[in-house]
Design a protein around this motif. Structure first.
Motif, PDB file in Angstrom:
ATOM      1  N   ALA A 112     -10.337  -1.381   0.105  1.00  0.00           N
ATOM      2  CA  ALA A 112     -10.743  -2.383   1.082  1.00  0.00           C
ATOM      3  C   ALA A 112     -10.073  -2.188   2.434  1.00  0.00           C
ATOM      4  O   ALA A 112     -10.542  -2.731   3.434  1.00  0.00           O
ATOM      5  CB  ALA A 112     -10.421  -3.775   0.550  1.00  0.00           C
ATOM      6  N   ALA A 113      -8.984  -1.433   2.491  1.00  0.00           N
ATOM      7  CA  ALA A 113      -8.241  -1.267   3.734  1.00  0.00           C
ATOM      8  C   ALA A 113      -9.101  -0.776   4.895  1.00  0.00           C
ATOM      9  O   ALA A 113      -9.005  -1.314   6.000  1.00  0.00           O
ATOM     10  CB  ALA A 113      -7.047  -0.346   3.509  1.00  0.00           C
ATOM     11  N   PRO A 114      -9.953   0.244   4.707  1.00  0.00           N
ATOM     12  CA  PRO A 114     -10.786   0.693   5.836  1.00  0.00           C
ATOM     13  C   PRO A 114     -11.712  -0.399   6.364  1.00  0.00           C
ATOM     14  O   PRO A 114     -11.974  -0.466   7.565  1.00  0.00           O
ATOM     15  CB  PRO A 114     -11.586   1.857   5.234  1.00  0.00           C
ATOM     16  CG  PRO A 114     -10.764   2.337   4.091  1.00  0.00           C
ATOM     17  CD  PRO A 114     -10.137   1.103   3.523  1.00  0.00           C
ATOM     18  N   ILE A 115     -12.194  -1.273   5.490  1.00  0.00           N
ATOM     19  CA  ILE A 115     -13.045  -2.391   5.904  1.00  0.00           C
ATOM     20  C   ILE A 115     -12.239  -3.340   6.780  1.00  0.00           C
ATOM     21  O   ILE A 115     -12.706  -3.815   7.826  1.00  0.00           O
ATOM     22  CB  ILE A 115     -13.578  -3.145   4.672  1.00  0.00           C
ATOM     23  CG1 ILE A 115     -14.413  -2.212   3.795  1.00  0.00           C
ATOM     24  CG2 ILE A 115     -14.386  -4.372   5.077  1.00  0.00           C
ATOM     25  CD1 ILE A 115     -14.733  -2.784   2.431  1.00  0.00           C
ATOM     26  N   PHE A 116     -11.020  -3.599   6.369  1.00  0.00           N
ATOM     27  CA  PHE A 116     -10.137  -4.491   7.106  1.00  0.00           C
ATOM     28  C   PHE A 116      -9.817  -3.904   8.481  1.00  0.00           C
ATOM     29  O   PHE A 116      -9.878  -4.597   9.494  1.00  0.00           O
ATOM     30  CB  PHE A 116      -8.857  -4.666   6.285  1.00  0.00           C
ATOM     31  CG  PHE A 116      -8.055  -5.881   6.660  1.00  0.00           C
ATOM     32  CD1 PHE A 116      -8.591  -7.146   6.526  1.00  0.00           C
ATOM     33  CD2 PHE A 116      -6.763  -5.752   7.117  1.00  0.00           C
ATOM     34  CE1 PHE A 116      -7.853  -8.269   6.860  1.00  0.00           C
ATOM     35  CE2 PHE A 116      -6.015  -6.869   7.458  1.00  0.00           C
ATOM     36  CZ  PHE A 116      -6.563  -8.126   7.321  1.00  0.00           C
ATOM     37  N   VAL A 117      -9.499  -2.611   8.518  1.00  0.00           N
ATOM     38  CA  VAL A 117      -9.151  -1.948   9.770  1.00  0.00           C
ATOM     39  C   VAL A 117     -10.342  -1.922  10.727  1.00  0.00           C
ATOM     40  O   VAL A 117     -10.191  -2.109  11.939  1.00  0.00           O
ATOM     41  CB  VAL A 117      -8.642  -0.515   9.504  1.00  0.00           C
ATOM     42  CG1 VAL A 117      -8.477   0.262  10.806  1.00  0.00           C
ATOM     43  CG2 VAL A 117      -7.306  -0.568   8.753  1.00  0.00           C
ATOM     44  N   ASP A 118     -11.536  -1.712  10.205  1.00  0.00           N
ATOM     45  CA  ASP A 118     -12.726  -1.690  11.044  1.00  0.00           C
ATOM     46  C   ASP A 118     -12.932  -3.040  11.721  1.00  0.00           C
ATOM     47  O   ASP A 118     -13.346  -3.114  12.883  1.00  0.00           O
ATOM     48  CB  ASP A 118     -13.952  -1.324  10.211  1.00  0.00           C
ATOM     49  CG  ASP A 118     -15.202  -1.194  11.058  1.00  0.00           C
ATOM     50  OD1 ASP A 118     -15.230  -0.307  11.937  1.00  0.00           O
ATOM     51  OD2 ASP A 118     -16.148  -1.970  10.853  1.00  0.00           O
ATOM     52  N   ALA A 119     -12.634  -4.118  11.010  1.00  0.00           N
ATOM     53  CA  ALA A 119     -12.781  -5.456  11.586  1.00  0.00           C
ATOM     54  C   ALA A 119     -11.809  -5.664  12.741  1.00  0.00           C
ATOM     55  O   ALA A 119     -12.119  -6.378  13.704  1.00  0.00           O
ATOM     56  CB  ALA A 119     -12.551  -6.510  10.505  1.00  0.00           C
ATOM     57  N   ILE A 120     -10.641  -5.056  12.673  1.00  0.00           N
ATOM     58  CA  ILE A 120      -9.639  -5.187  13.727  1.00  0.00           C
ATOM     59  C   ILE A 120     -10.180  -4.641  15.047  1.00  0.00           C
ATOM     60  O   ILE A 120      -9.894  -5.165  16.127  1.00  0.00           O
ATOM     61  CB  ILE A 120      -8.343  -4.452  13.324  1.00  0.00           C
ATOM     62  CG1 ILE A 120      -7.673  -5.175  12.145  1.00  0.00           C
ATOM     63  CG2 ILE A 120      -7.370  -4.361  14.496  1.00  0.00           C
ATOM     64  CD1 ILE A 120      -6.555  -4.389  11.505  1.00  0.00           C
ATOM     65  N   ARG A 121     -10.968  -3.599  14.956  1.00  0.00           N
ATOM     66  CA  ARG A 121     -11.492  -2.968  16.167  1.00  0.00           C
ATOM     67  C   ARG A 121     -12.425  -3.892  16.949  1.00  0.00           C
ATOM     68  O   ARG A 121     -12.696  -3.655  18.126  1.00  0.00           O
ATOM     69  CB  ARG A 121     -12.240  -1.683  15.804  1.00  0.00           C
ATOM     70  CG  ARG A 121     -11.386  -0.623  15.150  1.00  0.00           C
ATOM     71  CD  ARG A 121     -12.117   0.716  15.097  1.00  0.00           C
ATOM     72  NE  ARG A 121     -11.332   1.708  14.373  1.00  0.00           N
ATOM     73  CZ  ARG A 121     -11.569   2.065  13.116  1.00  0.00           C
ATOM     74  NH1 ARG A 121     -12.579   1.531  12.453  1.00  0.00           N
ATOM     75  NH2 ARG A 121     -10.816   2.969  12.524  1.00  0.00           N
ATOM     76  N   GLN A 122     -12.924  -4.947  16.299  1.00  0.00           N
ATOM     77  CA  GLN A 122     -13.869  -5.849  16.949  1.00  0.00           C
ATOM     78  C   GLN A 122     -13.183  -6.892  17.825  1.00  0.00           C
ATOM     79  O   GLN A 122     -13.856  -7.627  18.546  1.00  0.00           O
ATOM     80  CB  GLN A 122     -14.719  -6.562  15.884  1.00  0.00           C
ATOM     81  CG  GLN A 122     -15.397  -5.636  14.890  1.00  0.00           C
ATOM     82  CD  GLN A 122     -16.241  -4.574  15.563  1.00  0.00           C
ATOM     83  OE1 GLN A 122     -16.996  -4.860  16.485  1.00  0.00           O
ATOM     84  NE2 GLN A 122     -16.128  -3.340  15.087  1.00  0.00           N
TER      85      GLN A 122
END
Length: 239
Positions: A112-122
Motif C-alpha cells: 500500500a505504500a506506493p498508493i500512499f506516496v502517490d496521494a502525497i504528490r497531490q
C-alpha cells in the motif's frame, strides 16, 4: 544586517509590480525559500514518513509484536471465539485469528505504500504553506482527510488478498458458521473481517506517519536532506 537589508530593498523594488514586490519579500523573509520549496519539503517529509512507516509495519511482527499497532479482534469475533473455546478444533481460535489478521496487515503494508506516496504528490502549494506552521501532525491530518477514502478503496483488496493468503477469512468463516449453527444462537454474526482489518491497518499507518512527522518537526537530526533542513528551519523560528 537585517537593518541594512531593509534599507536596501526599496531600491530594488523600483519599477516592480506589487505582486513582484510581495514575492521578493516572501523569498527574503523565508530564507530564500519559495512556496514550491516549502511544498516539496512537506511532501518529502510525508513521503519519508509513509515509506519508513510502511516498511516498519510490513516487517514480520510489525503490527502483532507492538501493542501500539496490534490489531485486536472486533467484539463480534470475540463473542464467537469465547463461545467456541470448548469446541474441538476451535479451542485456540482467538489466538489463531488474532495472529492471522495482523499477518494480513503486515503483508499489505508494503504493497500500500506506493498508493500512499502517490496521494502525497497531490498536495497543493497553498495547502503546504499553510501546513508548515501548523501543529505537530498537521500534514498527517491533512493527508488523512484527503486520502482516507481513496486509500481504503485501494487498500481493501490488498488486505483481503492477504487475509486469504494466511487463511484468516476461511478460519473466520468456519468459526462464524459453527457459531451460527448453535441451537440457541439468536443473533447471527456477519462481520466483514476485511473491512475491519483494513481500517485498523490504515489507522496504524497514519499513526506511524504522524510520529515521523512530529520527529522531523522537533528533531533536527531527523531532517535527513538539505531541503528538509531548510524548510523546517522556518517553523523553528518563533513568529
Amino acid at each position: 544586517m537585517q537593518r541594512l537589508l531593509f534599507l536596501f530593498l526599496p531600491l530594488c523594488f523600483l519599477g516592480c509590480t506589487s505582486q513582484q514586490i510581495n514575492q521578493t519579500l516572501a523569498t527574503v523573509l523565508n530564507g530564500g525559500l519559495t512556496s514550491t520549496d516549502i511544498a516539496n519539503g512537506l511532501k518529502e517529509a510525508l513521503r519519508i514518513g509513509a515509506q519508513e512507516g510502511a516498511e516498519e509495519l510490513s516487517r514480520t511482527g510489525g503490527y502483532y509484536d507492538d501493542l501500539t499497532y496490534r490489531i485486536l479482534l472486533p467484539e463480534e469475533v470475540r463473542k464467537v471465539t469465547d463461545r467456541l473455546q470448548n469446541v474441538p478444533g476451535f479451542s485456540n481460535l482467538e489466538a489463531v485469528i488474532l495472529k492471522k489478521i495482523n499477518q494480513g496487515a503486515e503483508d499489505a503494508a508494503s504493497k500500500a505504500a506506493p498508493i500512499f506516496v502517490d496521494a502525497i504528490r497531490q498536495m497543493s502549494i497553498q495547502d503546504a504553506v499553510g501546513i508548515l506552521k501548523g501543529d505537530d501532525h498537521a500534514a498527517t491530518e491533512y493527508l488523512r482527510r484527503t486520502t482516507s477514502q481513496a486509500l481504503t478503496a485501494e487498500f481493501a483488496p490488498v488486505i483481503n488478498a492477504s487475509l486469504d493468503k494466511y487463511d484468516a477469512n476461511k478460519v473466520w468463516l468456519d468459526a462464524a458458521s459453527a457459531y451460527n449453527n448453535f441451537p440457541l444462537t439468536r443473533e447471527k454474526v456477519e462481520t466483514d473481517l476485511g473491512a475491519y482489518v483494513t481500517q485498523r491497518a490504515l489507522d496504524g499507518l497514519f499513526l506511524k506517519v504522524a510520529l515521523k512527522e512530529e520527529d522531523i518537526r522537533k528533531n533536527v537530526a531527523a531532517r535527513t536532506t538539505d531541503l528538509l533542513r531548510r524548510v523546517f528551519a522556518q517553523q523553528d523560528t518563533p513568529n
